[in-house]
Design a protein around this motif. Structure first.
Motif, PDB file in Angstrom:
ATOM      1  N   THR A 202       0.159  -4.666  -3.710  1.00  0.00           N
ATOM      2  CA  THR A 202       0.616  -3.898  -2.550  1.00  0.00           C
ATOM      3  C   THR A 202       0.089  -4.490  -1.253  1.00  0.00           C
ATOM      4  O   THR A 202       0.851  -4.693  -0.287  1.00  0.00           O
ATOM      5  CB  THR A 202       0.153  -2.437  -2.673  1.00  0.00           C
ATOM      6  OG1 THR A 202       0.683  -1.872  -3.876  1.00  0.00           O
ATOM      7  CG2 THR A 202       0.625  -1.613  -1.480  1.00  0.00           C
ATOM      8  N   ASP A 203      -1.189  -4.799  -1.222  1.00  0.00           N
ATOM      9  CA  ASP A 203      -1.806  -5.339  -0.004  1.00  0.00           C
ATOM     10  C   ASP A 203      -1.280  -6.734   0.321  1.00  0.00           C
ATOM     11  O   ASP A 203      -1.024  -7.061   1.483  1.00  0.00           O
ATOM     12  CB  ASP A 203      -3.330  -5.387  -0.162  1.00  0.00           C
ATOM     13  CG  ASP A 203      -3.956  -3.995  -0.257  1.00  0.00           C
ATOM     14  OD1 ASP A 203      -3.273  -3.018   0.122  1.00  0.00           O
ATOM     15  OD2 ASP A 203      -5.106  -3.895  -0.730  1.00  0.00           O
ATOM     16  N   ALA A 206       2.366  -6.496   1.563  1.00  0.00           N
ATOM     17  CA  ALA A 206       2.400  -5.899   2.896  1.00  0.00           C
ATOM     18  C   ALA A 206       1.980  -6.911   3.954  1.00  0.00           C
ATOM     19  O   ALA A 206       2.584  -6.992   5.033  1.00  0.00           O
ATOM     20  CB  ALA A 206       1.490  -4.672   2.933  1.00  0.00           C
ATOM     21  N   GLY A 210       5.416  -7.612   5.044  1.00  0.00           N
ATOM     22  CA  GLY A 210       5.567  -6.390   5.835  1.00  0.00           C
ATOM     23  C   GLY A 210       6.169  -5.246   5.072  1.00  0.00           C
ATOM     24  O   GLY A 210       6.606  -4.250   5.681  1.00  0.00           O
ATOM     25  N   ARG A 212       5.796  -2.062   2.870  1.00  0.00           N
ATOM     26  CA  ARG A 212       4.784  -1.056   2.538  1.00  0.00           C
ATOM     27  C   ARG A 212       5.227  -0.283   1.315  1.00  0.00           C
ATOM     28  O   ARG A 212       6.372   0.175   1.239  1.00  0.00           O
ATOM     29  CB  ARG A 212       4.575  -0.102   3.721  1.00  0.00           C
ATOM     30  CG  ARG A 212       4.214  -0.807   5.020  1.00  0.00           C
ATOM     31  CD  ARG A 212       2.834  -1.404   4.983  1.00  0.00           C
ATOM     32  NE  ARG A 212       2.554  -2.229   6.176  1.00  0.00           N
ATOM     33  CZ  ARG A 212       1.393  -2.839   6.389  1.00  0.00           C
ATOM     34  NH1 ARG A 212       0.399  -2.709   5.503  1.00  0.00           N
ATOM     35  NH2 ARG A 212       1.204  -3.592   7.470  1.00  0.00           N
TER      36      ARG A 212
END
Length: 213
Positions: A202-203, A206, A210, A212
């Motif tokens: 996820t990080d 993101a 970009g 989320r």
């Protein structure tokens, strides 16, 4: 000893020749038959294996593209086989218009087996925001399907027997690798390591895309 007449001897010789020819031309048993034609290993993947794996269908997107976008698409002209149904998949077409995470793996890769369930969980968390596609970078399709079934991973996947994706993005010859693509098909990042969990994926996504989740 009585000698046979010349005519009789010639007739006997002719009979021997006829018998010899008949034996030479007589059909042989199965052991001497022509070998069966070679069957490509991928054609041996049974419908049962596909059904047991229960993979999601490969993505299909609109073929419309913006002018000049192909120059930024390293995966252009790469067509692979969908693991779910054995049909060809044009990657540029399939991934058009949405960010994507392509996970390069193989059935014999231990870290890949640890990472794939995290990717499944991430895909469920992210929903339609990103396409998550597994890319089996090995020609053995049946073992790929068996491995995915054993891991209970049902992400859409493609077979890449010649590692065309890895070559196209200039990645090293290691696995696993995750390729992060922007919506226009350009490469945002090539992650040459295993993800440690869903939060790690996820990080990373993101930060690079970009997206989320």
């Amino acid at each position: 000893m009585t000698r046979l007449p010349v005519a009789a001897r010639l007739g006997l010789a002719g009979l021997i020749i006829v018998v010899a020819l008949a034996v030479a031309l007589w059909p042989r048993d199965g052991n001497d038959s022509a070998p069966e034609p070679h069957v490509h290993p991928n054609s041996l993947v049974t419908r049962q294996l596909r059904e047991e794996a229960g993979l999601a269908p490969c993505p299909v997107q609109d073929t419309t593209s913006r002018p000049g976008a192909e120059t930024a698409r390293p995966l252009a002209a790469i067509a692979l086989t969908c693991l779910a149904d054995g049909q060809p998949v044009d990657l540029v077409t399939a991934l058009a218009g949405k960010p994507a995470l392509l996970n390069l793996w193989a059935y014999w890769c231990g870290p890949c087996a640890q990472e794939l369930p995290y990717l499944q969980q991430y895909a469920q968390r992210a929903g339609n925001a990103i396409t998550v596609l597994t890319v089996h970078s090995d020609p053995d399709e049946d073992k790929a399907l068996s491995r995915l079934a054993g891991l209970d991973v049902t992400l859409p996947g493609v077979l890449d027997p010649d590692a065309a994706v890895r070559t196209a993005v200039g990645a090293p010859s290691v696995l696993p690798i995750s390729v992060l693509l922007r919506a226009d098909g350009s490469v945002a990042d090539v992650v040459v390591r295993s993800f440690t969990g869903v939060d790690d994926i996820t990080d990373t996504v993101a930060a690079r895309l970009g997206v989320r989740a």
